[in-house]
Design an enzyme around this catalytic site. Structure first.
Site, PDB file in Angstrom:
ATOM      1  N   LYS A  79       0.841  -1.206   0.057  1.00 46.60           N
ATOM      2  CA  LYS A  79       0.016   0.157   0.037  1.00 46.60           C
ATOM      3  C   LYS A  79       0.692   1.321   0.008  1.00 46.60           C
ATOM      4  O   LYS A  79       1.804   1.217   0.606  1.00 46.60           O
ATOM      5  CB  LYS A  79      -0.928   0.134   1.271  1.00 46.60           C
ATOM      6  CG  LYS A  79      -1.632   1.258   1.528  1.00 46.60           C
ATOM      7  CD  LYS A  79      -2.592   1.218   2.602  1.00 46.60           C
ATOM      8  CE  LYS A  79      -3.606   2.460   2.734  1.00 46.60           C
ATOM      9  NZ  LYS A  79      -3.034   3.483   3.442  1.00 46.60           N
ATOM     10  N   HIS A 123      -2.318   8.320   0.723  1.00 49.31           N
ATOM     11  CA  HIS A 123      -2.475   8.429   2.114  1.00 49.31           C
ATOM     12  C   HIS A 123      -3.611   9.336   2.563  1.00 49.31           C
ATOM     13  O   HIS A 123      -3.651   9.954   3.422  1.00 49.31           O
ATOM     14  CB  HIS A 123      -1.284   8.591   2.861  1.00 49.31           C
ATOM     15  CG  HIS A 123      -1.276   7.927   4.130  1.00 49.31           C
ATOM     16  ND1 HIS A 123      -0.282   6.603   4.533  1.00 49.31           N
ATOM     17  CD2 HIS A 123      -1.677   8.090   5.416  1.00 49.31           C
ATOM     18  CE1 HIS A 123      -0.311   6.136   5.620  1.00 49.31           C
ATOM     19  NE2 HIS A 123      -1.306   6.942   6.438  1.00 49.31           N
ATOM     20  N   ARG A 157      -2.198  12.802   3.294  1.00 47.87           N
ATOM     21  CA  ARG A 157      -1.670  13.121   4.459  1.00 47.87           C
ATOM     22  C   ARG A 157      -0.350  13.109   4.559  1.00 47.87           C
ATOM     23  O   ARG A 157       0.516  13.461   5.665  1.00 47.87           O
ATOM     24  CB  ARG A 157      -2.307  12.078   5.639  1.00 47.87           C
ATOM     25  CG  ARG A 157      -3.619  12.249   5.884  1.00 47.87           C
ATOM     26  CD  ARG A 157      -4.411  10.908   6.662  1.00 47.87           C
ATOM     27  NE  ARG A 157      -4.173  11.152   7.915  1.00 47.87           N
ATOM     28  CZ  ARG A 157      -4.762  11.647   8.769  1.00 47.87           C
ATOM     29  NH1 ARG A 157      -5.751  12.350   8.450  1.00 47.87           N
ATOM     30  NH2 ARG A 157      -4.603  11.445  10.122  1.00 47.87           N
TER      31      ARG A 157
HETATM   32  C1  LIG Z   1      -7.283   9.524  10.404  1.00 44.73           C
HETATM   33  C2  LIG Z   1      -6.372   8.749   9.378  1.00 44.73           C
HETATM   34  C3  LIG Z   1      -5.614   7.530   9.660  1.00 44.73           C
HETATM   35  C4  LIG Z   1      -5.018   6.847   8.932  1.00 44.73           C
HETATM   36  N1  LIG Z   1      -4.004   5.795   9.451  1.00 44.73           N
HETATM   37  C5  LIG Z   1      -3.760   4.882   8.688  1.00 44.73           C
HETATM   38  C6  LIG Z   1      -2.950   3.768   9.132  1.00 44.73           C
HETATM   39  O1  LIG Z   1      -2.753   3.507  10.448  1.00 44.73           O
HETATM   40  N2  LIG Z   1      -2.214   2.992   8.321  1.00 44.73           N
HETATM   41  C7  LIG Z   1      -2.239   3.265   6.927  1.00 44.73           C
HETATM   42  O2  LIG Z   1      -1.882   2.384   6.145  1.00 44.73           O
HETATM   43  N3  LIG Z   1      -3.195   4.281   6.313  1.00 44.73           N
HETATM   44  C8  LIG Z   1      -3.736   5.176   7.030  1.00 44.73           C
HETATM   45  N4  LIG Z   1      -4.284   6.075   6.763  1.00 44.73           N
HETATM   46  C9  LIG Z   1      -4.614   6.139   5.172  1.00 44.73           C
HETATM   47  C10 LIG Z   1      -5.631   5.371   4.674  1.00 44.73           C
HETATM   48  O3  LIG Z   1      -5.636   4.057   4.811  1.00 44.73           O
HETATM   49  C11 LIG Z   1      -6.250   5.456   3.376  1.00 44.73           C
HETATM   50  O4  LIG Z   1      -5.156   5.476   2.586  1.00 44.73           O
HETATM   51  C12 LIG Z   1      -6.914   7.128   3.226  1.00 44.73           C
HETATM   52  O5  LIG Z   1      -7.771   7.311   4.311  1.00 44.73           O
HETATM   53  C13 LIG Z   1      -7.702   7.216   1.866  1.00 44.73           C
HETATM   54  O6  LIG Z   1      -8.172   8.534   1.768  1.00 44.73           O
HETATM   55  P1  LIG Z   1      -9.643   9.090   2.097  1.00 44.73           P
HETATM   56  O7  LIG Z   1      -9.788   9.144   3.548  1.00 44.73           O
HETATM   57  O8  LIG Z   1      -9.784   9.891   1.298  1.00 44.73           O
HETATM   58  O9  LIG Z   1     -10.741   7.602   1.662  1.00 44.73           O
HETATM   59  C14 LIG Z   1      -5.054   6.922   7.561  1.00 44.73           C
HETATM   60  C15 LIG Z   1      -6.178   7.918   7.016  1.00 44.73           C
HETATM   61  C16 LIG Z   1      -6.707   8.906   7.910  1.00 44.73           C
HETATM   62  C17 LIG Z   1      -7.734   9.866   7.319  1.00 44.73           C
END
Ligand SMILES: Cc1cc2nc3c(=O)[nH]c(=O)nc-3n(C[C@H](O)[C@H](O)[C@H](O)COP(=O)(O)O)c2cc1C
Length: 393
Positions: free
Chosen positions: A258, A281, A284
């Site tokens: 990922k 991500h 982020r």
């Molecule tokens: C609050 C938050 C925490 C996240 N924590 C993780 C995580 O612990 N591990 C990870 O692989 N991705 C993490 N992500 C990324 C998500 O897996 C995903 O890639 C992302 O939320 C996709 O975008 P969307 O929120 O617009 O659907 C996080 C995203 C958010 C919003």
């Protein structure tokens, strides 16, 4: 009385209510991107450059949304992306989302840094969960995590590649986000005006790192900062192709890599893992990254038509999902929408988000008379200028 779908027909209709019911620090944790939120904004903007030119006169069809991945048949081609500290945003979120996913036969991904532990959540997934691994620096911890995930019934592993370093997350700094929440006057007042969140947190317990906390070393004396620091220090900088191969040798089930964005990484990954997962991500990590949607067509071309591609970042609706599938993805994950549903309406909200996504996708398929997901994937799309990045590699 109007029904849920009349009040909140789209995921975006729940956003304001969700924000009102979450303390500011929790809502910022969920909604923020990084830097200037350019990647976050672009993730949404990219969808506006994808158009479907419908073909008609195909008779009546009842769309079938079932989708196979790694030999499992899911009821829909979408699932819940791994989200860390989930219970900080809504108390009890991990277990509520696990149950919702099992009920609707879609995948649920549990983050390494979720609040509920892999053992607790595994009990609610009946062997259907995906465990997300942030690759720990300490290989003994890594191996133990893999063992615990397997023993808890997780068969599919996601390895997240896109955190070689923390991003600056300016909005999170300003909002004072931490696990457990900082116990000061500011957070106290933020929580006090959100009674459902506060009551839920009282019942569910103060958010912690359910899976990771047991690895905090003996020097930890109950200082929250050092716990978060420990989790952070374990999760960064250690992934390379050799490390990935070591995990490949240990984990017997399917592995998803990922956070890939570059076509070269995607192509190389096909010899190591069972699926690639394009993602920035959710905007982020790198604020100057494109949306994964913009690179999807090229990646699909280079890895061939059969290799499984999963995608996320900015998918908020069934129509977004249809665009991802038509551009070459096999499966779409979504992070924020399910938490938005939970925060707005509690447990029924997560289910409502599922129903909206499924109904919107099904409606599009019905409109263009596509009988199944394979047929939808073969539809022709028209792309705007932002997709003209064929020479970027
Ligand atoms: C609050 C938050 C925490 C996240 N924590 C993780 C995580 O612990 N591990 C990870 O692989 N991705 C993490 N992500 C990324 C998500 O897996 C995903 O890639 C992302 O939320 C996709 O975008 P969307 O929120 O617009 O659907 C996080 C995203 C958010 C919003």
């Amino acid at each position: 009385m109007s029904s849920l779908v009349d009040k909140f027909p789209r995921v975006v209709d729940m956003v304001n209510l969700a924000k009102r019911r979450m303390p500011h620090f929790a809502s910022e944790y969920l909604f923020a991107g990084t830097g200037y939120d350019e990647a976050l904004d672009n993730n949404r903007k990219a969808f506006k450059q994808i158009y479907l030119v419908p073909k008609y006169l195909k008779g009546t069809v009842n769309p079938n949304l079932k989708t196979k991945l790694f030999g499992n048949e899911y009821d829909s081609p979408f699932g819940v992306a791994p989200v860390g500290m989930t219970s900080l945003m809504w108390p009890g979120a991990e277990i509520a989302l696990a149950k919702m996913s099992l009920k609707n036969n879609i995948p649920y991904s549990l983050s390494t840094v979720a609040c509920a532990s892999v053992e607790e959540v595994g009990k609610h997934l009946d062997g259907h969960g995906w465990f997300q691994l942030y690759p720990p620096a300490d290989k003994a911890i890594r191996n133990d995590l893999l063992k615990r995930a397997k023993n808890s019934g997780f068969k599919t592993l996601i390895i997240t590649a896109d955190i070689p370093a923390s991003s600056r997350r300016e909005r999170l700094r300003m909002a004072g986000v931490s696990v457990p929440p900082k116990n000061n006057l500011r957070t106290f007042f933020q929580a006090a005006i959100c009674p459902s969140w506060s009551l839920g947190t009282l019942i569910n317990g103060i958010p912690a790192f359910g899976t990771m906390d047991q690895y905090s070393d003996g020097t930890w004396h109950g200082n929250a900062k050092s716990k978060a620091g420990f989790a952070g220090s374990q999760m960064q900088r250690y992934l390379d192709w050799d490390y990935l191969q070591e995990v490949r040798d240990i984990w017997k089930g399917p592995i998803i890599l990922k956070g890939l964005m570059h076509v070269d990484d995607a192509v190389k990954a096909t010899s190591y893992v069972d699926a690639i997962y394009l993602s920035n991500h959710g905007g982020r990590q790198i604020d100057i990254a494109p949306s994964p949607l913009q690179i999807l067509p090229l990646v699909r071309k280079k890895v061939g038509s059969k290799f499984p591609i999963i995608i996320d970042s900015g998918f908020y609706s069934g129509q977004d999902i249809s665009k991802g599938l038509m551009l070459g993805a096999d499966f779409v994950m979504t992070g924020r929408p399910f938490i938005i549903g939970l925060a707005a309406l509690g447990k029924k909200g997560a289910n409502h988000v599922h129903d909206i996504l499924k109904d919107e996708l099904s409606n599009i398929m019905e409109q263009i008379c596509t009988k199944d997901i394979e047929e939808l994937k073969s539809e022709n799309v028209m792309l705007g200028n932002d997709f003209n990045i064929q020479n970027f590699s």
